[in-house]
Motif scaffolding. Structure first.
Motif, PDB file in Angstrom:
ATOM      1  N   PHE A  23       1.009  -0.565  -0.067  1.00  0.00           N
ATOM      2  CA  PHE A  23      -0.022  -0.211  -0.175  1.00  0.00           C
ATOM      3  C   PHE A  23       0.191   1.084   0.159  1.00  0.00           C
ATOM      4  CE2 PHE A  23      -3.348  -2.722   2.361  1.00  0.00           C
ATOM      5  CZ  PHE A  23      -4.180  -2.519   0.941  1.00  0.00           C
ATOM      6  N   VAL A  24       2.003   1.718   0.616  1.00  0.00           N
ATOM      7  CA  VAL A  24       2.574   2.202   0.341  1.00  0.00           C
ATOM      8  C   VAL A  24       3.543   2.227  -0.510  1.00  0.00           C
ATOM      9  CG1 VAL A  24       4.987   2.997   1.982  1.00  0.00           C
ATOM     10  CG2 VAL A  24       3.413   2.491   3.321  1.00  0.00           C
ATOM     11  N   ASN A  25       4.176   1.361  -0.957  1.00  0.00           N
ATOM     12  CA  ASN A  25       4.721   1.784  -2.120  1.00  0.00           C
ATOM     13  C   ASN A  25       4.168   1.761  -3.272  1.00  0.00           C
ATOM     14  OD1 ASN A  25       7.497   1.574  -0.513  1.00  0.00           O
ATOM     15  ND2 ASN A  25       7.438  -0.662  -0.368  1.00  0.00           N
ATOM     16  N   HIS A  26       3.186   0.940  -3.654  1.00  0.00           N
ATOM     17  CA  HIS A  26       2.086   0.848  -4.803  1.00  0.00           C
ATOM     18  C   HIS A  26       1.162   2.104  -4.660  1.00  0.00           C
ATOM     19  CE1 HIS A  26       5.556  -2.077  -5.788  1.00  0.00           C
ATOM     20  NE2 HIS A  26       5.400  -2.594  -4.626  1.00  0.00           N
ATOM     21  N   ILE A  27       0.435   2.397  -3.792  1.00  0.00           N
ATOM     22  CA  ILE A  27      -0.594   3.118  -3.883  1.00  0.00           C
ATOM     23  C   ILE A  27      -0.171   4.430  -3.601  1.00  0.00           C
ATOM     24  CG2 ILE A  27      -2.374   2.640  -3.202  1.00  0.00           C
ATOM     25  CD1 ILE A  27      -2.445  -0.104  -4.944  1.00  0.00           C
ATOM     26  N   GLY A  28       0.589   4.113  -2.387  1.00  0.00           N
ATOM     27  CA  GLY A  28       0.858   5.743  -2.335  1.00  0.00           C
ATOM     28  C   GLY A  28       0.096   5.956  -0.872  1.00  0.00           C
ATOM     29  N   VAL A  29      -0.133   5.384  -0.427  1.00  0.00           N
ATOM     30  CA  VAL A  29      -0.862   5.485   0.746  1.00  0.00           C
ATOM     31  C   VAL A  29       0.217   5.375   2.244  1.00  0.00           C
ATOM     32  CG1 VAL A  29      -2.349   4.052   3.369  1.00  0.00           C
ATOM     33  CG2 VAL A  29      -2.283   3.505   0.815  1.00  0.00           C
ATOM     34  N   GLY A  30      -0.168   6.628   3.554  1.00  0.00           N
ATOM     35  CA  GLY A  30       1.316   7.279   4.047  1.00  0.00           C
ATOM     36  C   GLY A  30       1.515   6.185   5.608  1.00  0.00           C
ATOM     37  N   GLU A  31       2.094   5.789   5.477  1.00  0.00           N
ATOM     38  CA  GLU A  31       2.476   4.761   5.855  1.00  0.00           C
ATOM     39  C   GLU A  31       2.512   4.580   7.840  1.00  0.00           C
ATOM     40  OE1 GLU A  31       6.944   2.040   7.607  1.00  0.00           O
ATOM     41  OE2 GLU A  31       7.076   4.023   6.135  1.00  0.00           O
ATOM     42  N   SER A  32       2.483   5.912   8.070  1.00  0.00           N
ATOM     43  CA  SER A  32       1.624   6.257   9.763  1.00  0.00           C
ATOM     44  C   SER A  32       0.550   6.045   9.507  1.00  0.00           C
ATOM     45  CB  SER A  32       1.889   7.646  10.356  1.00  0.00           C
ATOM     46  OG  SER A  32       1.385   8.676   9.716  1.00  0.00           O
ATOM     47  N   SER A  33      -0.394   6.323   8.304  1.00  0.00           N
ATOM     48  CA  SER A  33      -2.079   5.486   8.283  1.00  0.00           C
ATOM     49  C   SER A  33      -2.027   4.063   8.071  1.00  0.00           C
ATOM     50  CB  SER A  33      -2.983   6.566   7.446  1.00  0.00           C
ATOM     51  OG  SER A  33      -2.260   5.871   6.247  1.00  0.00           O
ATOM     52  N   ILE A  34      -1.518   3.258   8.306  1.00  0.00           N
ATOM     53  CA  ILE A  34      -1.740   1.917   7.919  1.00  0.00           C
ATOM     54  C   ILE A  34      -1.849   0.961   9.582  1.00  0.00           C
ATOM     55  CG2 ILE A  34      -0.801  -0.644   6.376  1.00  0.00           C
ATOM     56  CD1 ILE A  34      -0.290   1.766   4.710  1.00  0.00           C
ATOM     57  N   SER A  35      -2.187   0.401   9.777  1.00  0.00           N
ATOM     58  CA  SER A  35      -2.201  -0.796  11.150  1.00  0.00           C
ATOM     59  C   SER A  35      -2.544  -1.708  10.101  1.00  0.00           C
ATOM     60  CB  SER A  35      -3.533  -0.221  11.657  1.00  0.00           C
ATOM     61  OG  SER A  35      -3.012   0.881  12.293  1.00  0.00           O
ATOM     62  N   VAL A  36      -1.881  -3.015  11.140  1.00  0.00           N
ATOM     63  CA  VAL A  36      -1.631  -4.390  10.726  1.00  0.00           C
ATOM     64  C   VAL A  36      -2.221  -5.003  11.130  1.00  0.00           C
ATOM     65  CG1 VAL A  36       0.408  -6.929   9.791  1.00  0.00           C
ATOM     66  CG2 VAL A  36       0.485  -4.038   9.304  1.00  0.00           C
ATOM     67  N   VAL A  37      -2.906  -6.004  10.672  1.00  0.00           N
ATOM     68  CA  VAL A  37      -4.101  -6.471  11.545  1.00  0.00           C
ATOM     69  C   VAL A  37      -3.822  -8.304  10.986  1.00  0.00           C
ATOM     70  CG1 VAL A  37      -6.112  -7.069  12.916  1.00  0.00           C
ATOM     71  CG2 VAL A  37      -5.470  -4.785  12.671  1.00  0.00           C
TER      72      VAL A  37
END
Length: 177
Positions: A23-37
């Motif tokens: 999501f960060v590298n290919h979609i451009g979502v900011g890393e801080s807005s992603i949580s891993v569950v």
């Protein structure tokens, strides 16, 4: 559309660090807005049981090594490669059977492949089993193989490991993680 929609969110949940990086590298979502569950599994169903007892219940041979896989029978799940591998395994040892649990549009191709390779005594394509029955099948086996070409974070991996069954999976999605 995906970039636009994810750009409107405050938080994105990813099922693994692999997908977070995607999501960060290919979609451009900011890393801080992603949580891993991570995916969960039903702990009351998936736990170690006595292998011999499970085999007796399922009427499976006690003197064979059992390779198992569970999943939809689709081309991208790679079952044809597992069947090909069984042909190679049987060159070295005859005491191995492979159980394939699942249903899908590739079933007839897999059955034909098994017949063509003369593996009918060593490859069992059982069709769909209830989720409540899967722990018994896992506990009756010696090793689990996930030959998938594409995966997210397969729940069956956690279910396998919860039963104490060794797991071999292809290097796709979150499997290596």
């Amino acid at each position: 559309y995906i970039k636009f929609i994810l750009g409107l969110t405050n938080q994105v949940i990813a099922i693994s660090h692999y997908w977070k990086e995607f999501f960060v590298n290919h979609i451009g979502v900011g890393e801080s807005s992603i949580s891993v569950v991570y995916n969960g599994y039903e702990q009351s169903l998936f736990f170690p049981m006595e292998t011999k007892e499970c085999r007796k219940i399922l009427n499976l041979p006690l003197d064979k090594k059992i390779i198992i896989t569970v999943g939809n029978l689709l081309d991208e799940k790679g079952h044809k490669y597992l069947i090909e591998a069984m042909a190679q395994i049987l060159v070295h040892r005859k005491d191995v059977i492979c159980i394939i649990i699942g249903e899908g549009k590739s079933r007839s191709k897999l059955e034909s492949q098994s017949k063509t390779l003369n593996l009918n005594d060593h490859v069992m394509i059982l069709g769909k089993k209830s989720h409540e029955d899967i722990p018994l099948w896992l506990n009756a086996s010696d090793i689990f193989v996930l030959p998938s070409l594409v995966e997210g974070n397969p729940t069956v991996m956690s279910e396998c490991l919860a039963t104490g069954l060794p797991f071999i999976g292809t290097k796709v999605g979150a499997v290596p993680e």
